[in-house]
Design an enzyme around this catalytic site. Structure first.
Site, PDB file in Angstrom:
ATOM      1  CB  SER A 156       1.923   8.325  -4.118  1.00  0.00           C
ATOM      2  OG  SER A 156       3.127   9.060  -4.022  1.00  0.00           O
ATOM      3  CE1 TYR A 169       3.402   5.347   0.612  1.00  0.00           C
ATOM      4  CE2 TYR A 169       4.569   6.459  -1.170  1.00  0.00           C
ATOM      5  CZ  TYR A 169       3.467   6.335  -0.351  1.00  0.00           C
ATOM      6  OH  TYR A 169       2.406   7.207  -0.510  1.00  0.00           O
TER       7      TYR A 169
END
Length: 298
Positions: A156, A169
């Protein structure tokens, strides 16, 4: 558990003989980028093993395969269960005779801040998004080494730029990037190419990956309510804006990492993702990232 979708249309027949002999295992294919990658890989001619944590939730995957006219080998794999990982990888090699590529895609979003959540909450995020990648990689490496294969991990832009209310995260994705960046030269020495793919916003995935009602997040945020409301408002706008990609668009760079003769180690899925990540990659003292993300919570 294996459920196969047998659809032999012209798309499958046109696949090259070379590619059709290659076997790819993709984790987390019940929706989103994983589903789109599984279909794209099968259309490109890979024998595609599409894994899901809960086989009863694979209807969308089966439908997409049928609509694309491709065949998928759908199997259960829970990246947080070591026995499940080992059984799946060993089963794929036993049934197909080889394993040429793995796409680590399984993961889960998480929004929160450490004062309001437990260390166990953070551990669970790390278990899915980091240690799951480690488990699959460890099980697959001997087979990828034997085939001179590819190891592709969907990371990501949050694996490059730390973002408000994404502490756990982003920590997991940072760990993934550090793990793969360190593994890449070691794997290359035994013939395995390693890449990480960094998507930005993908339409419709923010709320579904969050797994909770955004309003509930605001209401339970206590002294952080104003900041998290600003963050969620900004992020929802981004995930529905012009910079957001569809899952199919984000899947194309993943497919390129599987097929390009000389794939890059780090691959962003869009121009926005490249520009966003470049802020960090050229930010030696950290001030540029702080200036970028600070306004998100004001």
């Amino acid at each position: 558990m294996c459920v196969r979708t047998h659809v032999n249309h012209s798309t499958r027949r046109r696949a090259s003989t070379v590619m059709s002999s290659k076997v790819v295992l993709i984790t987390g294919t019940s929706s989103g980028i994983g589903l789109a990658t599984a279909v794209a890989a099968a259309r490109a001619g890979f024998r595609t093993v599409a894994t899901v944590r809960a086989p009863e939730r694979a209807d969308a995957l089966r439908k997409a395969a049928a609509e694309a006219g491709v065949e998928l080998d759908i199997r259960r794999l829970d990246v947080t269960e070591p026995d499940s990982v080992t059984a799946c990888v060993d089963g794929v090699v036993a049934d197909h005779g080889r394993l040429d590529a793995v796409v680590n895609n399984a993961g889960a979003g998480h929004v929160g801040t450490i004062e309001n959540e437990s260390v166990e909450d953070v551990r669970r995020v790390m278990e899915v998004n980091f240690f799951g990648v480690v488990q699959v990689t460890k099980a697959a490496m001997p087979h990828l080494r034997a085939s001179g294969g590819r190891l592709v991990t969907v990371s990501s832009v949050g694996g490059v730029v730390g973002q408000p209310f994404n502490e756990a995260y982003c920590a997991a994705k940072f760990a993934v990037e550090g793990f793969m960046e360190s593994l890449a030269p070691v794997a290359a020495a035994v013939g395995v190419r390693v890449s990480v793919v960094e998507p930005g916003a993908v339409t419709s995935e923010f709320v579904s990956n969050l797994g909770v009602d955004p309003q509930q997040v605001v209401e339970s945020a206590g002294p952080y309510a104003s900041a998290v409301r600003a963050y969620i408002t900004r992020t929802l706008e981004q995930f529905s804006g012009d910079d957001a990609q569809t899952s199919a668009q984000a899947a194309q760079p993943v497919l390129s990492a599987l097929t390009d003769p000389e794939p890059a180690f780090r691959i962003q899925t869009s121009q926005w993702a490249r520009e966003f990540s470049s802020t960090k990659l050229s930010d030696l003292d950290g001030s540029a990232v702080q200036a970028l993300t600070g306004p998100w919570v004001v």
